[in-house]
Design a protein around this motif. Structure first.
Motif, PDB file in Angstrom:
ATOM      1  N   LYS A  70       0.870  -1.052   0.022  1.00  0.00           N
ATOM      2  CA  LYS A  70       0.158   0.214   0.040  1.00  0.00           C
ATOM      3  C   LYS A  70       0.694   1.404   0.146  1.00  0.00           C
ATOM      4  O   LYS A  70       0.398   2.379  -0.499  1.00  0.00           O
ATOM      5  CB  LYS A  70      -0.829   0.141   1.230  1.00  0.00           C
ATOM      6  CG  LYS A  70      -0.250   0.269   2.479  1.00  0.00           C
ATOM      7  CD  LYS A  70      -1.306   0.295   3.785  1.00  0.00           C
ATOM      8  CE  LYS A  70      -1.792  -0.759   4.104  1.00  0.00           C
ATOM      9  NZ  LYS A  70      -0.958  -1.660   4.755  1.00  0.00           N
ATOM     10  N   GLU A  89       3.000  -7.855   1.734  1.00  0.00           N
ATOM     11  CA  GLU A  89       1.936  -7.978   2.360  1.00  0.00           C
ATOM     12  C   GLU A  89       0.755  -7.254   1.662  1.00  0.00           C
ATOM     13  O   GLU A  89       1.135  -5.874   1.096  1.00  0.00           O
ATOM     14  CB  GLU A  89       1.995  -7.059   3.831  1.00  0.00           C
ATOM     15  CG  GLU A  89       0.923  -7.083   4.601  1.00  0.00           C
ATOM     16  CD  GLU A  89       0.385  -5.711   4.790  1.00  0.00           C
ATOM     17  OE1 GLU A  89      -0.587  -5.678   5.430  1.00  0.00           O
ATOM     18  OE2 GLU A  89       0.777  -4.730   4.195  1.00  0.00           O
ATOM     19  N   ARG A 158      -6.059  -9.698  14.379  1.00  0.00           N
ATOM     20  CA  ARG A 158      -5.661  -8.352  14.556  1.00  0.00           C
ATOM     21  C   ARG A 158      -6.045  -7.928  15.744  1.00  0.00           C
ATOM     22  O   ARG A 158      -7.232  -7.809  16.128  1.00  0.00           O
ATOM     23  CB  ARG A 158      -5.790  -7.616  13.333  1.00  0.00           C
ATOM     24  CG  ARG A 158      -5.293  -6.235  13.592  1.00  0.00           C
ATOM     25  CD  ARG A 158      -5.179  -5.286  12.073  1.00  0.00           C
ATOM     26  NE  ARG A 158      -4.666  -4.010  12.528  1.00  0.00           N
ATOM     27  CZ  ARG A 158      -4.559  -2.983  11.579  1.00  0.00           C
ATOM     28  NH1 ARG A 158      -4.544  -3.295  10.273  1.00  0.00           N
ATOM     29  NH2 ARG A 158      -3.852  -1.972  11.782  1.00  0.00           N
ATOM     30  N   HIS A 210      -1.582 -10.290  15.316  1.00  0.00           N
ATOM     31  CA  HIS A 210      -1.136  -9.075  14.566  1.00  0.00           C
ATOM     32  C   HIS A 210      -1.325  -7.922  15.362  1.00  0.00           C
ATOM     33  O   HIS A 210      -2.541  -7.777  15.810  1.00  0.00           O
ATOM     34  CB  HIS A 210      -1.657  -9.228  13.081  1.00  0.00           C
ATOM     35  CG  HIS A 210      -1.564  -8.272  12.257  1.00  0.00           C
ATOM     36  ND1 HIS A 210      -2.187  -6.888  12.575  1.00  0.00           N
ATOM     37  CD2 HIS A 210      -0.744  -8.040  11.073  1.00  0.00           C
ATOM     38  CE1 HIS A 210      -1.663  -5.851  11.617  1.00  0.00           C
ATOM     39  NE2 HIS A 210      -0.708  -6.781  10.742  1.00  0.00           N
ATOM     40  N   GLY A 214       0.778   2.422  13.595  1.00  0.00           N
ATOM     41  CA  GLY A 214       0.674   3.724  12.899  1.00  0.00           C
ATOM     42  C   GLY A 214       2.175   3.561  11.984  1.00  0.00           C
ATOM     43  O   GLY A 214       2.658   2.857  11.988  1.00  0.00           O
ATOM     44  N   GLY A 216       5.118   5.874  10.552  1.00  0.00           N
ATOM     45  CA  GLY A 216       6.111   7.007  10.676  1.00  0.00           C
ATOM     46  C   GLY A 216       6.575   7.249  12.263  1.00  0.00           C
ATOM     47  O   GLY A 216       6.778   8.241  12.715  1.00  0.00           O
ATOM     48  N   GLY A 252       5.295   0.423  10.183  1.00  0.00           N
ATOM     49  CA  GLY A 252       5.418   1.798  10.955  1.00  0.00           C
ATOM     50  C   GLY A 252       6.616   2.471  11.326  1.00  0.00           C
ATOM     51  O   GLY A 252       6.648   3.528  11.885  1.00  0.00           O
ATOM     52  N   ARG A 318       6.795   2.231   4.626  1.00  0.00           N
ATOM     53  CA  ARG A 318       7.691   3.638   4.541  1.00  0.00           C
ATOM     54  C   ARG A 318       9.116   3.597   4.819  1.00  0.00           C
ATOM     55  O   ARG A 318      10.022   4.192   4.167  1.00  0.00           O
ATOM     56  CB  ARG A 318       7.269   4.635   5.701  1.00  0.00           C
ATOM     57  CG  ARG A 318       7.983   5.895   5.676  1.00  0.00           C
ATOM     58  CD  ARG A 318       7.247   6.667   6.967  1.00  0.00           C
ATOM     59  NE  ARG A 318       5.741   6.951   7.081  1.00  0.00           N
ATOM     60  CZ  ARG A 318       5.096   7.793   6.492  1.00  0.00           C
ATOM     61  NH1 ARG A 318       5.816   8.916   5.638  1.00  0.00           N
ATOM     62  NH2 ARG A 318       4.005   7.954   6.296  1.00  0.00           N
TER      63      ARG A 318
HETATM   64  C1  LIG Z   1      -1.510  -3.095   8.538  1.00  0.00           C
HETATM   65  C2  LIG Z   1      -0.486  -2.547   7.988  1.00  0.00           C
HETATM   66  N1  LIG Z   1       0.844  -2.980   7.803  1.00  0.00           N
HETATM   67  C3  LIG Z   1       1.817  -2.306   7.283  1.00  0.00           C
HETATM   68  C4  LIG Z   1       1.718  -0.927   6.988  1.00  0.00           C
HETATM   69  C5  LIG Z   1       2.940  -0.314   6.367  1.00  0.00           C
HETATM   70  O1  LIG Z   1       3.319   0.888   7.341  1.00  0.00           O
HETATM   71  P1  LIG Z   1       4.629   1.473   7.054  1.00  0.00           P
HETATM   72  O2  LIG Z   1       4.531   1.984   6.024  1.00  0.00           O
HETATM   73  O3  LIG Z   1       4.309   2.594   8.065  1.00  0.00           O
HETATM   74  O4  LIG Z   1       5.867   0.702   7.355  1.00  0.00           O
HETATM   75  C6  LIG Z   1       0.306  -0.480   7.261  1.00  0.00           C
HETATM   76  C7  LIG Z   1       0.272   1.003   7.041  1.00  0.00           C
HETATM   77  O5  LIG Z   1      -0.787   1.544   7.050  1.00  0.00           O
HETATM   78  C8  LIG Z   1      -0.556  -1.239   7.639  1.00  0.00           C
HETATM   79  O6  LIG Z   1      -1.633  -0.665   7.892  1.00  0.00           O
END
Ligand SMILES: Cc1ncc(COP(=O)(O)O)c(C=O)c1O
Length: 484
Positions: A70, A89, A158, A210, A214, A216, A252, A318
């Motif tokens: 994502k 993922e 989760r 799981h 958050g 950042g 996160g 991130r």
């Molecule tokens: C369930 C889940 N996993 C992983 C991530 C990736 O997070 P990040 O980009 O902060 O590492 C997110 C981001 O919203 C998430 O919701």
């Protein structure tokens, strides 16, 4: 303390201008046009390796690192993460299908998300590696689908641990029970009920827990409380006769050079243009430090509850891609208003290409002189005829000229996935590595922009697939590109 391009691992060329992947940013802008996303391929690959190795070294059990698509789902970017040993993922059917197209087999994939829709059925039928169940309705639906497809999927529950990392808002902290929809609630006992549900014979195979709190996160101690709560749940699971073989702590991890604005900073910035301060890279934990804190917390918790060490799963996004992305824009006009200030108008900004500029601090450099003294104050905006299209209010920069190329940093995470057209074509994306540029995505043409609009003169009353759109596109996109 101000940020320097070295904080991203970038350098300057002989002429003192910014170089990414061994290539001049100004040259890249000239060659491919702007707005332009540039991916520092070596930087991305290095960070993917670094995070994987850090956790493998710190944790005494098995570790599996899954890249959160994502965050940036440009196929070539995902492929870079995969070839550095990360698995996917996914949270949408698009991301699932993309992973399959990139040659990943379903057992390698983790499936997540608050409402998976058709993805849930696809994942169960195709034997996904792990399916993360987000709530009771989904638990029941997954059981039905498993029966329907004759499968026994491995699932994680989760947990919403009700933790808000420091400096984060309740509404962006995905582990907050008030602010976010995600997971089984801990305080009201939902998670206990979900665990109890597995004491009956089920097709779903409970394998673990799981949580994701958050994005950042800048303080490694923010992981301690949610992990302890997750381990308390693991101890409860054991009392139900269930063993937690997998602990997925989500992603996160933040980056040293960009940060989310706090609620107060955001409001003050919007209201008065008071620019929040940049993050302090010297105070930011390394991947090794993050890994040590997480590993120590899990090992201690397992000893305390007498639990066997689970497989540790991570889902970073991130921290893998953010710093590797640079968004180049060109200043097209400069406008001063006596007694008020000066605006520099670029060919792309938050409204068109970079939504995170609204709520995160992103450094901006003048590419021809990234170390130049920041003597002038500009409000940097985009070309969309809308007040939401801005990069920075009252940002100190070296003196700007029309035609200057600006580099917006940390554009690798959550930029391309949230970009919108807003009247403009989406930018091209190139990877820069060892002084070579490779096009990962070409710039949209007019034909791309109208392809789905079934009823229009470009179709000439022929079916939507007719080549008329391409013909018109050639004529118009020439004009459109020159207009920028
Ligand atoms: C369930 C889940 N996993 C992983 C991530 C990736 O997070 P990040 O980009 O902060 O590492 C997110 C981001 O919203 C998430 O919701």
């Amino acid at each position: 303390m101000s940020l320097r391009i070295e904080n991203w691992g970038f350098s300057t060329g002989r002429d003192g201008s910014l170089q990414v992947g061994g290539l001049s940013a100004v040259e890249l802008a000239r060659r491919f046009g702007t707005p332009l996303h540039v991916v520092d391929e070596a930087g991305l690959r290095g960070r993917a390796r670094s995070i994987r190795r850090a956790f493998q070294a710190a944790y005494p059990g098995r570790v599996s690192v899954h890249y959160a698509l994502k965050c940036n789902s440009v196929p070539a970017v995902v492929q870079m993460a995969l070839t550095e040993g990360l698995r996917p993922e996914v949270t949408t059917l698009y991301e699932w299908t993309l992973s399959e197209h990139l040659g990943v087999s379903p057992p390698e994939i983790i499936v997540n998300g608050p409402h998976k829709g058709a993805l849930l059925s696809r994942a169960i039928e195709a034997r996904a590696g792990l399916v993360v169940i987000d709530g009771f309705q989904e638990l029941v639906r997954a059981e039905e689908l498993a029966a329907g497809h004759g499968r026994s999927p491995r699932v994680l529950l989760r947990v919403n641990p009700d933790c808000v990392p420091r400096g984060m808002n309740q509404s962006t902290a995905t582990g907050s029970r008030r602010g976010s929809v995600f997971g089984f609630d801990l305080s009201s006992g939902e998670i206990e009920q979900a665990l109890a549900w597995f004491t009956q014979p089920r097709r779903l195979k409970f394998v673990g827990l799981h949580c994701h709190i958050g994005t950042g996160i800048r303080d490694r101690r923010d992981y301690v409380k949610p992990l302890r709560r997750l381990l308390n749940c693991a101890a409860s699971a054991q009392r139900y006769g269930l063993s937690v073989g997998v602990l997925d702590i989500g992603g996160g991890f933040g980056v040293p050079t960009s940060r989310e604005l706090t609620t107060l900073e955001f409001l003050r910035y919007q209201a008065t243009g008071h620019l929040p301060s940049p993050p302090r890279p010297d105070r930011f934990p390394s991947h090794d430090q993050f890994a040590r804190t997480v590993a120590e917390t899990i090992v201690r918790g397992c000893q305390h509850h007498r639990l066997p060490l689970p497989t540790l799963v991570l889902e970073p996004g991130r921290s893998v891609v953010s710093q590797a992305g640079v968004l180049l824009v060109t200043v097209g006009a400069i406008k001063s208003r006596p007694g008020v200030g000066t605006w520099a108008i670029a060919d792309g900004a938050a409204g068109t290409v970079a939504f995170p500029l609204f709520y995160e601090y992103h450094e901006v450099f003048l590419c021809r002189d990234p170390h130049g003294e920041r003597r002038c104050c500009y409000t940097l905006v985009g070309a969309a005829c809308h007040s939401a299209d801005w990069i920075y209010r009252r940002k100190r920069m070296p003196r700007l000229r029309v035609g200057d190329v600006l580099a917006i940093c940390d554009a690798g995470a959550y930029f391309t996935v949230q970009e919108c057209n807003f009247g403009f074509p989406r930018p091209a994306i190139v990877a820069a590595r060892d002084a070579n540029a490779r096009v990962l995505r070409r710039r949209q043409t007019f034909a791309d922009m109208v392809r789905l609009d079934a009823d229009g003169p470009w179709h000439d009353n022929r079916p939507a697939t007719a080549s008329r759109a391409e013909e018109v596109s050639e004529e118009i996109s020439e004009e459109v590109s020159h207009a920028y």
